[in-house]
Design a protein around this motif. Structure first.
Motif, PDB file in Angstrom:
ATOM      1  N   ARG A 476       0.908  -1.157   0.393  1.00 43.73           N
ATOM      2  CA  ARG A 476       0.009  -0.401   0.236  1.00 43.73           C
ATOM      3  C   ARG A 476       0.955   1.052  -0.246  1.00 43.73           C
ATOM      4  O   ARG A 476       1.937   1.724   0.466  1.00 43.73           O
ATOM      5  N   GLN A 477       0.176   2.685  -0.709  1.00 42.65           N
ATOM      6  CA  GLN A 477       1.274   3.481  -0.658  1.00 42.65           C
ATOM      7  C   GLN A 477       0.826   4.253   0.498  1.00 42.65           C
ATOM      8  O   GLN A 477       1.652   5.682   0.019  1.00 42.65           O
ATOM      9  N   ASP A 478      -0.033   4.325   0.892  1.00 39.31           N
ATOM     10  CA  ASP A 478       0.124   4.847   2.671  1.00 39.31           C
ATOM     11  C   ASP A 478       0.835   4.217   3.744  1.00 39.31           C
ATOM     12  O   ASP A 478       0.969   4.537   4.690  1.00 39.31           O
ATOM     13  N   LYS A 479       1.169   3.065   3.560  1.00 37.71           N
ATOM     14  CA  LYS A 479       2.455   1.855   4.674  1.00 37.71           C
ATOM     15  C   LYS A 479       3.923   2.497   4.364  1.00 37.71           C
ATOM     16  O   LYS A 479       4.612   2.185   3.444  1.00 37.71           O
ATOM     17  N   VAL A 480       4.214   3.179   5.332  1.00 38.22           N
ATOM     18  CA  VAL A 480       5.975   3.794   5.286  1.00 38.22           C
ATOM     19  C   VAL A 480       6.787   2.486   6.507  1.00 38.22           C
ATOM     20  O   VAL A 480       6.223   2.119   7.183  1.00 38.22           O
ATOM     21  N   TYR A 481       7.638   1.986   5.831  1.00 39.59           N
ATOM     22  CA  TYR A 481       8.604   0.875   6.201  1.00 39.59           C
ATOM     23  C   TYR A 481       9.635   1.630   7.052  1.00 39.59           C
ATOM     24  O   TYR A 481      10.674   2.986   6.683  1.00 39.59           O
ATOM     25  N   LYS A 482       9.563   1.237   7.974  1.00 37.29           N
ATOM     26  CA  LYS A 482      11.068   1.466   8.523  1.00 37.29           C
ATOM     27  C   LYS A 482      12.306   1.180   8.261  1.00 37.29           C
ATOM     28  O   LYS A 482      12.176  -0.275   8.109  1.00 37.29           O
ATOM     29  N   ASP A 483      13.869   1.227   7.365  1.00 31.58           N
ATOM     30  CA  ASP A 483      14.830   0.250   6.882  1.00 31.58           C
ATOM     31  C   ASP A 483      15.637   0.313   7.997  1.00 31.58           C
ATOM     32  O   ASP A 483      16.354   1.523   7.972  1.00 31.58           O
ATOM     33  N   LEU A 484      15.575  -0.777   8.945  1.00 33.55           N
ATOM     34  CA  LEU A 484      16.057  -0.888  10.410  1.00 33.55           C
ATOM     35  C   LEU A 484      17.343  -2.181   9.024  1.00 33.55           C
ATOM     36  O   LEU A 484      16.613  -3.543   9.300  1.00 33.55           O
ATOM     37  N   ILE A 485      18.580  -2.198  10.385  1.00 35.16           N
ATOM     38  CA  ILE A 485      19.529  -3.350   9.753  1.00 35.16           C
ATOM     39  C   ILE A 485      19.788  -3.756  10.803  1.00 35.16           C
ATOM     40  O   ILE A 485      20.999  -2.858  11.419  1.00 35.16           O
ATOM     41  N   PRO A 486      19.519  -5.016  11.270  1.00 33.93           N
ATOM     42  CA  PRO A 486      19.576  -5.317  12.415  1.00 33.93           C
ATOM     43  C   PRO A 486      21.592  -5.435  12.968  1.00 33.93           C
ATOM     44  O   PRO A 486      22.417  -6.743  11.500  1.00 33.93           O
ATOM     45  N   VAL A 487      22.144  -5.139  13.659  1.00 29.18           N
ATOM     46  CA  VAL A 487      24.183  -5.266  13.698  1.00 29.18           C
ATOM     47  C   VAL A 487      24.099  -5.735  15.081  1.00 29.18           C
ATOM     48  O   VAL A 487      23.331  -5.821  16.007  1.00 29.18           O
ATOM     49  N   GLN A 488      25.670  -6.339  15.439  1.00 30.99           N
ATOM     50  CA  GLN A 488      26.361  -6.584  16.766  1.00 30.99           C
ATOM     51  C   GLN A 488      27.576  -6.110  16.881  1.00 30.99           C
ATOM     52  O   GLN A 488      27.757  -5.212  15.865  1.00 30.99           O
ATOM     53  N   ILE A 489      27.216  -5.445  17.976  1.00 31.52           N
ATOM     54  CA  ILE A 489      28.513  -3.979  18.601  1.00 31.52           C
ATOM     55  C   ILE A 489      29.596  -5.249  18.950  1.00 31.52           C
ATOM     56  O   ILE A 489      29.583  -6.284  20.094  1.00 31.52           O
ATOM     57  N   LEU A 490      30.871  -5.276  18.316  1.00 29.44           N
ATOM     58  CA  LEU A 490      31.885  -6.260  17.743  1.00 29.44           C
ATOM     59  C   LEU A 490      33.521  -5.459  18.907  1.00 29.44           C
ATOM     60  O   LEU A 490      33.591  -6.859  19.985  1.00 29.44           O
ATOM     61  N   SER A 491      33.497  -4.403  18.753  1.00 34.40           N
ATOM     62  CA  SER A 491      34.763  -3.813  19.733  1.00 34.40           C
ATOM     63  C   SER A 491      34.108  -2.237  19.602  1.00 34.40           C
ATOM     64  O   SER A 491      33.452  -1.888  18.903  1.00 34.40           O
ATOM     65  N   THR A 492      34.939  -1.725  20.762  1.00 37.61           N
ATOM     66  CA  THR A 492      34.422  -0.731  20.851  1.00 37.61           C
ATOM     67  C   THR A 492      36.054  -0.287  21.123  1.00 37.61           C
ATOM     68  O   THR A 492      36.825  -0.476  21.966  1.00 37.61           O
ATOM     69  N   GLU A 493      36.331   0.871  21.069  1.00 40.39           N
ATOM     70  CA  GLU A 493      37.380   1.944  21.427  1.00 40.39           C
ATOM     71  C   GLU A 493      37.427   3.183  21.893  1.00 40.39           C
ATOM     72  O   GLU A 493      36.248   4.064  21.414  1.00 40.39           O
ATOM     73  N   VAL A 494      37.779   3.930  22.783  1.00 42.41           N
ATOM     74  CA  VAL A 494      37.578   5.671  23.465  1.00 42.41           C
ATOM     75  C   VAL A 494      39.027   5.745  23.160  1.00 42.41           C
ATOM     76  O   VAL A 494      40.374   5.692  23.610  1.00 42.41           O
ATOM     77  N   ASP A 495      38.962   7.500  23.271  1.00 45.52           N
ATOM     78  CA  ASP A 495      39.967   8.547  22.882  1.00 45.52           C
ATOM     79  C   ASP A 495      40.002   9.881  23.788  1.00 45.52           C
ATOM     80  O   ASP A 495      38.262  10.234  23.530  1.00 45.52           O
ATOM     81  N   THR A 496      40.546   9.472  24.626  1.00 46.71           N
ATOM     82  CA  THR A 496      40.066  10.775  26.008  1.00 46.71           C
ATOM     83  C   THR A 496      40.811  11.254  25.691  1.00 46.71           C
ATOM     84  O   THR A 496      41.650  12.068  25.478  1.00 46.71           O
ATOM     85  N   LEU A 497      40.833  13.231  26.192  1.00 45.82           N
ATOM     86  CA  LEU A 497      40.604  14.381  26.058  1.00 45.82           C
ATOM     87  C   LEU A 497      40.416  14.776  26.653  1.00 45.82           C
ATOM     88  O   LEU A 497      39.940  15.164  28.097  1.00 45.82           O
ATOM     89  N   THR A 498      42.170  14.913  28.220  1.00 47.06           N
ATOM     90  CA  THR A 498      41.911  15.357  29.430  1.00 47.06           C
ATOM     91  C   THR A 498      42.320  16.930  29.343  1.00 47.06           C
ATOM     92  O   THR A 498      43.942  17.040  28.909  1.00 47.06           O
ATOM     93  N   LYS A 499      41.887  17.968  30.337  1.00 42.08           N
ATOM     94  CA  LYS A 499      42.684  19.169  30.681  1.00 42.08           C
ATOM     95  C   LYS A 499      42.026  19.322  31.535  1.00 42.08           C
ATOM     96  O   LYS A 499      40.999  20.140  32.025  1.00 42.08           O
ATOM     97  N   LYS A 500      42.935  19.194  32.869  1.00 39.44           N
ATOM     98  CA  LYS A 500      42.621  19.562  34.511  1.00 39.44           C
ATOM     99  C   LYS A 500      40.800  19.143  34.447  1.00 39.44           C
ATOM    100  O   LYS A 500      41.461  17.804  34.434  1.00 39.44           O
ATOM    101  N   HIS A 501      39.795  19.862  34.763  1.00 36.98           N
ATOM    102  CA  HIS A 501      39.190  18.879  35.288  1.00 36.98           C
ATOM    103  C   HIS A 501      37.880  18.712  33.624  1.00 36.98           C
ATOM    104  O   HIS A 501      36.680  18.212  34.501  1.00 36.98           O
ATOM    105  N   LYS A 502      38.204  19.146  33.004  1.00 35.33           N
ATOM    106  CA  LYS A 502      37.586  18.642  32.077  1.00 35.33           C
ATOM    107  C   LYS A 502      38.067  17.991  31.366  1.00 35.33           C
ATOM    108  O   LYS A 502      39.344  16.971  30.715  1.00 35.33           O
ATOM    109  N   LYS A 503      37.451  17.186  30.267  1.00 34.78           N
ATOM    110  CA  LYS A 503      37.563  15.494  29.737  1.00 34.78           C
ATOM    111  C   LYS A 503      35.810  15.325  28.280  1.00 34.78           C
ATOM    112  O   LYS A 503      34.758  15.706  28.212  1.00 34.78           O
ATOM    113  N   LEU A 504      37.326  14.917  27.207  1.00 38.93           N
ATOM    114  CA  LEU A 504      35.788  14.396  26.320  1.00 38.93           C
ATOM    115  C   LEU A 504      36.414  13.214  25.458  1.00 38.93           C
ATOM    116  O   LEU A 504      37.615  12.694  25.733  1.00 38.93           O
TER     117      LEU A 504
END
Length: 523
Positions: A476-504
């Motif tokens: 039907r042309q009034d039926k809108v589908y969500k385009d969702l692709i299932p994925v798995q998180i395999l690995s993560t890495e983090v890079d941290t910037l720190t200056k005094k009490h600030k952190k990103l």
């Protein structure tokens, strides 16, 4: 050999663990219901038989031995702990909705909310009875006693103290939402049942500091405490995401919340969604109110003591607004806000809903931006509170395919000497091909509160890449589908910037697609 269940007060409370809201998040270590049995004899084979019901269907049984047996004079007291959470988790199912109806909120909410086959909430109740062996024959009570919750009714915001003997039996139904309270939420104690009954003593008067959280941590997600003006302490959507979001005009967003009537007879007053759109000068451009509980239908406020609590979704991204609710020119919009309001209740099908009257939820703000880079990747995941969250990785993306093939040697000679061998003499052939699709994403540098929220993505059991909505030429042309692709998180890495009490923090994640890659078989 007389046995019976104690009553602490005239209202029939058997144990202080019954002093609780009927709603809770099911993925946690707490949730202990105590039943106290007294008798005139000691029976070493005494057990408590407990039937567990999901949506009024018997789904399991527990035989529980007492964790404590004490004697006072000629009376023996048997104490049993019922811990149903880990078992009933199996009956909580969730999945992001797959489609909605163009320019039709009535049909959309019926599909994605009221008739959702994976509602991420489970209505349960328990029946119990004692059993023991007498002369080799199993005897005792029938399993017909309901474990009921008791609530302080009537409720008002000026009431800051109460006595358990004044609580009301509000029924047998409990609602378990597919969310979690972690150790670091700091409500009472770690690995402890986080309800008011765990800190109240017999005959004590309880004074609580926070009016809106006094009965349960779950109360902060139940929108039955209207207050103005809106504050971050008001009832919350099922998310820990920042209340100020940045979104593109081509993206979706959905807020998830609880709606209906709870098992302890509290009506969730999320009756209207109010949308307001502002330009860069903070001038209101336009606004509209969307009714959520339609009067004269099954969506109206329930009457009686029917437990109708469900997890609701409110599509509120720019694409969702234009496709479902109203046509908005987002080129003129700098930001917009979304908030839930209560109205006068619709107890009768003939009564028209009047509202919106006042806010019952926090306000979400959405600031518009455009990213001209092609690396935009919208991620959707099931969060800690039982809703779904959304985030766009816009700094970097790399797609790779890891291909592994299995071959076999099948030498073939044609019996027809006037023609060449089949497949041009190929003797080593492909038996099977495995294709693993990996995607590497990087975020920009983000502050620590946003980073802590985003970490829920890394261990979520349901993660999707969210592409643009589409209308299928085969449907039907009034039926809108969500385009969702299932994925798995395999690995993560983090890079941290720190200056005094600030952190990103800057995150780099590797995703693997969860759907199969189809490869031609050939000869």
């Amino acid at each position: 050999m007389g046995f019976g269940y104690q009553s602490l007060y005239s209202n029939g409370i058997n144990s202080n663990t019954q002093l609780r809201r009927s709603t809770d998040m099911v993925y946690q270590r707490g949730g202990t219901y105590e039943v106290v049995l007294t008798g005139t004899t000691y029976e070493s084979s005494m057990v408590l038989s407990v039937d567990l019901y999901s949506n009024d269907e018997l789904v399991g049984n527990m035989s529980i031995v007492p964790y404590n047996v004490s004697q006072s004079g000629g009376t023996y007291t048997y104490r049993f702990n019922i811990r149903p959470y880990s078992y009933l988790q199996n009956y909580v199912e969730t999945e992001h909705y797959q489609y909605y109806w163009l320019n039709d909120w009535y049909s959309t909410t019926e599909q994605i909310n009221w008739n959702n086959p994976y509602p991420n909430i489970n209505k349960v109740n328990f029946k119990y009875g004692y059993k023991y062996l007498y002369n080799g024959v199993l005897t005792g009570d029938t399993v017909t006693n309901d474990f009921n919750h008791f609530t302080d009714i009537p409720e008002c915001v000026s009431d800051t103290s109460f006595v358990p003997s004044g609580f009301t039996n509000t029924g047998k139904y409990f609602d378990y939402v597919g969310g979690t309270f972690q150790f670091d939420d700091n409500f009472i104690l770690q690995n402890f049942d986080q309800e008011i009954g765990t800190v109240v003593g017999t005959g004590m008067t309880i004074n609580t500091v926070d009016l809106y959280r006094r009965l349960s941590p779950m109360s902060q997600y139940l929108m039955d405490y209207p207050t103005v003006p809106e504050m971050s302490e008001t009832s919350r959507f099922l998310t820990d995401s920042p209340r100020i979001q940045h979104i593109q005009s081509t993206e979706n967003y959905v807020l998830w919340y609880l709606n209906g009537q709870t098992g302890d007879r509290m009506v969730i007053e999320a009756d209207y969604a109010v949308f307001e759109f502002y330009d860069e000068s903070n001038t209101l451009i336009t606004s509209f109110n969307q009714e959520l509980n339609f009067s004269g239908t099954t969506y109206q406020t329930p009457s009686g003591y029917t437990d109708t609590l469900k997890v609701f979704s409110l599509p509120c991204g720019p694409v969702d607004i234009n496709n479902i609710f109203a046509t908005i020119d987002f080129t003129q919009v700098s930001y917009y806000r979304v908030q839930l309001f209560y109205s006068y209740p619709t107890w009768s099908t003939a009564r028209v809903t009047v509202g919106p009257v006042g806010p019952v939820s926090e306000a979400f703000y959405f600031y518009l931006y455009d990213n001209c880079l092609p690396e935009d990747t919208r991620i959707c995941w099931l969060n800690n509170r039982g809703g779904y969250d959304y985030f766009t990785f816009r700094s970097y993306r790399q797609d790779t395919k890891k291909i592994k093939s299995q071959t076999y040697d099948s030498r073939y000679y044609s019996t027809n000497i006037s023609s060449p061998d089949r497949n041009i003499g190929r003797s080593v052939k492909t038996f099977a091909t495995d294709v693993d699709q990996d995607i590497v994403l990087e975020s920009e540098y983000i502050n620590i509160p946003v980073a802590q929220w985003l970490e829920q993505l890394f261990y979520s059991p349901q993660v999707y890449i969210m592409k643009n909505d589409y209308i299928s030429t085969m449907d039907r042309q009034d039926k809108v589908y969500k385009d969702l692709i299932p994925v798995q998180i395999l690995s993560t890495e983090v890079d941290t910037l720190t200056k005094k009490h600030k952190k990103l923090n800057k995150y780099k994640i590797t995703l693997g697609t969860s759907n199969n890659f189809f490869v031609n078989k050939g000869f």
